[in-house]
Scaffold this motif. Structure first.
Motif, PDB file in Angstrom:
ATOM      1  N   TYR A 175       0.688  -1.189  -0.130  1.00 18.16           N
ATOM      2  CA  TYR A 175       0.054  -0.027  -0.095  1.00 18.16           C
ATOM      3  C   TYR A 175       0.791   1.190   0.027  1.00 18.16           C
ATOM      4  O   TYR A 175       1.734   1.245   0.660  1.00 18.16           O
ATOM      5  CB  TYR A 175      -0.767   0.207   1.123  1.00 18.16           C
ATOM      6  CG  TYR A 175      -1.496  -1.292   1.551  1.00 18.16           C
ATOM      7  CD1 TYR A 175      -2.604  -1.739   0.731  1.00 18.16           C
ATOM      8  CD2 TYR A 175      -0.829  -2.043   2.591  1.00 18.16           C
ATOM      9  CE1 TYR A 175      -3.020  -3.001   1.159  1.00 18.16           C
ATOM     10  CE2 TYR A 175      -1.505  -3.183   3.055  1.00 18.16           C
ATOM     11  CZ  TYR A 175      -2.753  -3.838   2.169  1.00 18.16           C
ATOM     12  OH  TYR A 175      -3.169  -5.085   2.609  1.00 18.16           O
ATOM     13  N   GLY A 176       0.336   2.073  -0.820  1.00 19.43           N
ATOM     14  CA  GLY A 176       1.093   3.517  -0.609  1.00 19.43           C
ATOM     15  C   GLY A 176       0.390   4.735  -1.126  1.00 19.43           C
ATOM     16  O   GLY A 176      -0.992   4.513  -1.563  1.00 19.43           O
ATOM     17  N   GLY A 177       0.844   5.834  -0.913  1.00 17.84           N
ATOM     18  CA  GLY A 177       0.235   6.909  -1.561  1.00 17.84           C
ATOM     19  C   GLY A 177      -0.621   8.011  -0.615  1.00 17.84           C
ATOM     20  O   GLY A 177      -0.960   8.940  -1.345  1.00 17.84           O
ATOM     21  N   THR A 178      -1.013   7.474   0.399  1.00 16.71           N
ATOM     22  CA  THR A 178      -2.166   8.062   1.088  1.00 16.71           C
ATOM     23  C   THR A 178      -1.706   9.602   1.711  1.00 16.71           C
ATOM     24  O   THR A 178      -2.500  10.270   2.277  1.00 16.71           O
ATOM     25  CB  THR A 178      -2.693   7.190   2.164  1.00 16.71           C
ATOM     26  OG1 THR A 178      -1.604   6.532   2.842  1.00 16.71           O
ATOM     27  CG2 THR A 178      -3.510   6.157   1.743  1.00 16.71           C
ATOM     28  N   VAL A 179      -0.494   9.555   1.957  1.00 14.00           N
ATOM     29  CA  VAL A 179       0.276  10.814   2.586  1.00 14.00           C
ATOM     30  C   VAL A 179       1.092  11.355   1.591  1.00 14.00           C
ATOM     31  O   VAL A 179       2.385  11.311   1.814  1.00 14.00           O
ATOM     32  CB  VAL A 179       0.508  10.745   3.806  1.00 14.00           C
ATOM     33  CG1 VAL A 179       0.829  12.029   4.613  1.00 14.00           C
ATOM     34  CG2 VAL A 179      -0.356   9.935   4.879  1.00 14.00           C
ATOM     35  N   ARG A 180       1.068  11.714   0.419  1.00 15.80           N
ATOM     36  CA  ARG A 180       1.859  11.604  -0.599  1.00 15.80           C
ATOM     37  C   ARG A 180       2.840  12.870  -0.594  1.00 15.80           C
ATOM     38  O   ARG A 180       2.599  13.984   0.098  1.00 15.80           O
ATOM     39  CB  ARG A 180       1.200  11.605  -1.934  1.00 15.80           C
ATOM     40  CG  ARG A 180       0.398  12.680  -2.311  1.00 15.80           C
ATOM     41  CD  ARG A 180      -0.621  12.306  -3.297  1.00 15.80           C
ATOM     42  NE  ARG A 180      -0.071  11.621  -4.522  1.00 15.80           N
ATOM     43  CZ  ARG A 180       0.437  12.530  -5.639  1.00 15.80           C
ATOM     44  NH1 ARG A 180       0.333  13.489  -5.732  1.00 15.80           N
ATOM     45  NH2 ARG A 180       0.599  11.586  -6.568  1.00 15.80           N
ATOM     46  N   MET A 181       4.127  12.669  -1.121  1.00 19.32           N
ATOM     47  CA  MET A 181       5.077  13.759  -1.221  1.00 19.32           C
ATOM     48  C   MET A 181       5.221  14.426  -2.472  1.00 19.32           C
ATOM     49  O   MET A 181       4.834  13.874  -3.524  1.00 19.32           O
ATOM     50  CB  MET A 181       6.645  12.964  -1.317  1.00 19.32           C
ATOM     51  CG  MET A 181       6.969  12.379  -0.030  1.00 19.32           C
ATOM     52  SD  MET A 181       8.892  11.620  -0.787  1.00 19.32           S
ATOM     53  CE  MET A 181       9.934  12.560   0.306  1.00 19.32           C
ATOM     54  N   HIS A 182       5.167  15.838  -2.456  1.00 13.07           N
ATOM     55  CA  HIS A 182       5.154  16.641  -3.500  1.00 13.07           C
ATOM     56  C   HIS A 182       5.677  17.847  -3.274  1.00 13.07           C
ATOM     57  O   HIS A 182       5.364  18.461  -2.124  1.00 13.07           O
ATOM     58  CB  HIS A 182       3.964  16.704  -4.375  1.00 13.07           C
ATOM     59  CG  HIS A 182       3.896  17.115  -5.799  1.00 13.07           C
ATOM     60  ND1 HIS A 182       4.311  18.302  -6.292  1.00 13.07           N
ATOM     61  CD2 HIS A 182       3.874  16.359  -7.049  1.00 13.07           C
ATOM     62  CE1 HIS A 182       4.275  18.305  -7.557  1.00 13.07           C
ATOM     63  NE2 HIS A 182       4.057  17.221  -7.885  1.00 13.07           N
ATOM     64  N   ASP A 183       6.723  18.342  -3.908  1.00  7.54           N
ATOM     65  CA  ASP A 183       7.055  19.732  -3.769  1.00  7.54           C
ATOM     66  C   ASP A 183       5.919  21.020  -3.625  1.00  7.54           C
ATOM     67  O   ASP A 183       5.831  21.927  -2.858  1.00  7.54           O
ATOM     68  CB  ASP A 183       8.094  20.337  -4.711  1.00  7.54           C
ATOM     69  CG  ASP A 183       9.527  19.797  -4.547  1.00  7.54           C
ATOM     70  OD1 ASP A 183       9.798  19.466  -3.218  1.00  7.54           O
ATOM     71  OD2 ASP A 183      10.310  19.775  -5.314  1.00  7.54           O
ATOM     72  N   ASP A 184       4.843  20.683  -4.349  1.00  4.36           N
ATOM     73  CA  ASP A 184       3.643  21.638  -4.623  1.00  4.36           C
ATOM     74  C   ASP A 184       2.705  21.101  -3.580  1.00  4.36           C
ATOM     75  O   ASP A 184       2.249  19.961  -3.849  1.00  4.36           O
ATOM     76  CB  ASP A 184       3.139  21.875  -5.934  1.00  4.36           C
ATOM     77  CG  ASP A 184       1.980  22.521  -5.988  1.00  4.36           C
ATOM     78  OD1 ASP A 184       1.515  23.017  -5.048  1.00  4.36           O
ATOM     79  OD2 ASP A 184       1.687  22.752  -7.259  1.00  4.36           O
ATOM     80  N   PRO A 185       2.160  22.062  -2.334  1.00  2.00           N
ATOM     81  CA  PRO A 185       1.462  21.577  -1.508  1.00  2.00           C
ATOM     82  C   PRO A 185       0.059  21.167  -2.316  1.00  2.00           C
ATOM     83  O   PRO A 185      -0.995  20.633  -1.545  1.00  2.00           O
ATOM     84  CB  PRO A 185       1.255  22.547  -0.606  1.00  2.00           C
ATOM     85  CG  PRO A 185       2.430  23.555  -0.871  1.00  2.00           C
ATOM     86  CD  PRO A 185       2.877  23.189  -2.142  1.00  2.00           C
ATOM     87  N   SER A 186      -0.356  21.618  -3.286  1.00  2.00           N
ATOM     88  CA  SER A 186      -1.568  21.358  -3.898  1.00  2.00           C
ATOM     89  C   SER A 186      -1.772  19.923  -4.489  1.00  2.00           C
ATOM     90  O   SER A 186      -2.621  19.394  -4.679  1.00  2.00           O
ATOM     91  CB  SER A 186      -2.038  22.546  -4.903  1.00  2.00           C
ATOM     92  OG  SER A 186      -1.037  22.720  -5.845  1.00  2.00           O
ATOM     93  N   PHE A 187      -0.393  19.235  -4.458  1.00  5.94           N
ATOM     94  CA  PHE A 187      -0.381  17.879  -5.244  1.00  5.94           C
ATOM     95  C   PHE A 187       0.060  16.894  -4.088  1.00  5.94           C
ATOM     96  O   PHE A 187       0.205  15.781  -4.331  1.00  5.94           O
ATOM     97  CB  PHE A 187       0.693  17.979  -6.386  1.00  5.94           C
ATOM     98  CG  PHE A 187      -0.016  18.459  -7.692  1.00  5.94           C
ATOM     99  CD1 PHE A 187      -1.272  18.411  -7.816  1.00  5.94           C
ATOM    100  CD2 PHE A 187       0.880  19.311  -8.280  1.00  5.94           C
ATOM    101  CE1 PHE A 187      -1.798  19.040  -8.976  1.00  5.94           C
ATOM    102  CE2 PHE A 187       0.554  20.117  -9.338  1.00  5.94           C
ATOM    103  CZ  PHE A 187      -0.694  19.926  -9.839  1.00  5.94           C
ATOM    104  N   GLY A 188       0.557  17.365  -3.007  1.00  7.66           N
ATOM    105  CA  GLY A 188       1.217  16.341  -1.878  1.00  7.66           C
ATOM    106  C   GLY A 188       0.959  17.007  -0.456  1.00  7.66           C
ATOM    107  O   GLY A 188       0.902  18.444  -0.253  1.00  7.66           O
TER     108      GLY A 188
END
Ligand SMILES: Cc1cc2nc3c(=O)[nH]c(=O)nc-3n(C[C@H](O)[C@H](O)[C@H](O)COP(=O)(O)OP(=O)(O)OC[C@H]3O[C@@H](n4cnc5c(N)ncnc54)[C@H](O)[C@@H]3O)c2cc1C
Length: 507
Positions: free
Chosen positions: A439-452
């Motif tokens: 399982y993965g993805g539910t608290v995702r990383m992204h530099d842009d807070p609108s995507f992560g």
């Protein structure tokens, strides 16, 4: 409620990610209190000359009764609320992701751009592999070199197949696995499980405290300190622990659930959930086992091989799969014998041959916003999260059968290139979400807070002294077993946290 206790950092969860984060922090001079929902798991492992002869673990600690499936009704969610988490039950395959696997997604959509690269993680892969002490072989295309502690000797016929298939650019080799020492007998579940291998050796360290049977209920995030409410399951008491930072590594679904439970006037829909992303983009690997007949008998494999994901040649850069090759399993009417699988192991030990092979495929799914985990109801202050039911909406899309069929073709082509004609035998089982337990993805990383939800150091964008560092942070789900990468990310996030806390380096 009792008065608050204090620790520099609280780590929630003693699975592989929490364990490695805690150990990194302790080594870097930080005082850590780890809490875990359960207790150690009973087991037995015996290895002789690099072969696992006996492996038993108390299966009662593996749960699949904590959710309601609202997507594919056949969705499973395996969790292990116990010391060591799912590493009590895992198979211990530990593959590095390749540099391309971190960048394939961004060609498809900005949402799938990882904020970290392979090079960012490389030193932490090294560090984690020193702990895992994998058995394995040389690198191949699609699988970067691992720090192998126990080289595996491949039977001659298979080593020739690997050589020829690799010459034709099919990345093929020995599956890296954390199986323990070549000779060992120990009363523990798998040889490497994060409780026995990482957490237990820290017990008694002056900077480390383990709270067992303690369930994190809610994080209260302040501008300076953060505090955590937890339920002492032995006494039923609700207690509070204050800290400078909180590291959440409770597994991809429980970590998201903990953030969603942590509502406050600043975070009315859950900690870090200002963008409404917590719990969304849940993914797992579509998994399929199949048997294949071989035109000539080959030596039974006592250690699995792999065929790496194909090079990018598809219109969808995220459609990929990995294959692992195993001796055929022979099931008898006796459940214990099936569990120990002694006959197959004994035959592999005496190098018998077979014209059948069992193959496992893990394929990718493109993360979808609608695939998610949600709380079923507003939690009461004394509710035990381990008894809460979560709603899981997970389903594979129409491309999945095509990706799996391509994987079977690639298996046959790779073996053909290696000089062995192989024919997958149908009918092929339908993949069921959750069966891979990747399982993965539910608290995702992204530099842009609108995507992560998280930044590149696993800090919650809105609450930087809360770190979430398990596979919930994955921006996409490349077709590799996730735990080694999740542990490397956890070690990296913990090192950064220790630096940020200004902790002295371990003498
Ligand atoms: C049968 C099986 C085979 C697998 N094989 C492989 C494999 O070969 N390779 C691979 O990479 N992966 C494999 N996996 C997946 C792997 O086990 C997981 O990816 C890994 O264990 C996840 O580590 P984690 O630390 O994120 O979480 P977990 O291992 O799930 O641990 C979470 C911990 O958090 C604790 N916890 C949860 N909620 C709370 C709370 N609210 N308060 C306090 N504590 C809490 C739990 O008690 C647990 O100790 C397998 C899984 C299964 C089931």
């Amino acid at each position: 409620m009792l008065a608050a206790e204090y620790s520099d950092v609280i780590v929630v969860g003693s699975g592989p990610c929490g364990a490695i984060a805690a150990r990194t922090l302790v080594h870097l001079g930080v005082q850590v209190t780890m809490m875990d929902a359960g207790n150690p798991v009973r087991g037995l492992v015996m290895r002789a000359g690099g072969h696992t002869i006996v492996q038993w673990r108390d299966g009662a600690t593996l749960r699949n009764d904590r959710h309601v499936a609202t997507g594919d009704p056949n969705t499973s969610w395996y969790s292990s609320p116990a010391s060591g988490g799912l590493s009590n039950h895992w198979s211990a395959a530990v593959l590095r992701m390749s540099p391309e696997e971190f960048i394939n997604g961004e060609a498809l959509d900005e949402r799938f751009r990882w904020p970290i690269t392979y090079d960012d993680l490389a030193p932490y892969y090294d560090l984690v592999e020193e702990t895992l002490a994998p058995s394995g072989g040389p690198p191949s295309r699609g699988l970067p070199a691992s720090k192998i502690t126990h080289p595996v000797v491949v039977p001659n016929d298979w080593s020739e197949t690997i050589r020829c298939a690799s010459d034709r650019n099919y990345g093929m080799g020995v599956l890296p696995m954390a199986l323990g020492k070549r000779w060992m007998a120990a009363s523990r579940p798998p040889a490497f499980n994060s409780y026995h291998s990482v957490v237990r050796p820290m017990l008694g360290h002056p900077r480390f405290t383990l709270l067992r049977n303690a369930v994190a209920v809610r994080i209260d995030h302040g501008s300076g300190d953060a505090s955590l409410e937890y339920l002492d399951r032995a006494t039923g008491e609700l207690r509070v622990l204050r800290s400078r930072a909180i590291v959440v590594a409770a597994g991809a679904l429980d970590s998201a659930a903990l953030l969603l439970r942590s509502t406050s006037p600043d975070f009315p829909t859950g900690l870090g959930n200002s963008g409404g992303l917590v719990g969304k983009y849940l993914h797992d690997h579509p998994r399929q086992w199949f048997n294949a007949t071989l035109a000539r008998p080959m030596t039974l494999l006592s250690h699995p091989l792999y065929i790496a994901p194909a090079q990018r040649c598809d219109s969808n850069p995220m459609a990929a799969s990995i294959l692992t090759l195993h001796s055929p399993r022979r099931l008898s009417g006796n459940a214990l014998l099936n569990r120990l699988d002694i006959r197959t192991k004994a035959e592999a030990l005496i190098a018998r041959r077979s014209d059948t092979l069992s193959v496992q495929t893990f394929a990718t799914m493109i993360p979808q916003e609608e695939c998610c985990v949600r709380l079923m109801k507003e939690p009461g202050p004394r509710d035990d999260p381990m008894n809460d039911t979560l709603e899981i909406n997970l389903h594979f899309d129409q491309s999945t059968p095509k990706v799996l069929a391509k994987a079977r073709d690639r298996f046959a082509d790779a073996l053909d290139a290696g000089g062995v004609r192989a024919m997958p035998i149908g009918p092929f089982e339908e993949p069921r979400p959750g069966l891979s337990a990747h399982y993965g993805g539910t608290v995702r990383m992204h530099d842009d807070p609108s995507f992560g939800v998280l930044d590149r150091w696993n800090r919650v964008h809105d609450a930087p002294n809360v770190i979430v560092c398990d596979s919930s942070c994955f921006t996409t789900g490349p077709a590799k077993h996730p735990t080694l990468t999740a542990m490397a990310i956890a070690a990296r996030a913990a090192s950064k946290l220790a630096r940020d806390l200004g902790a002295a380096t371990q003498a």
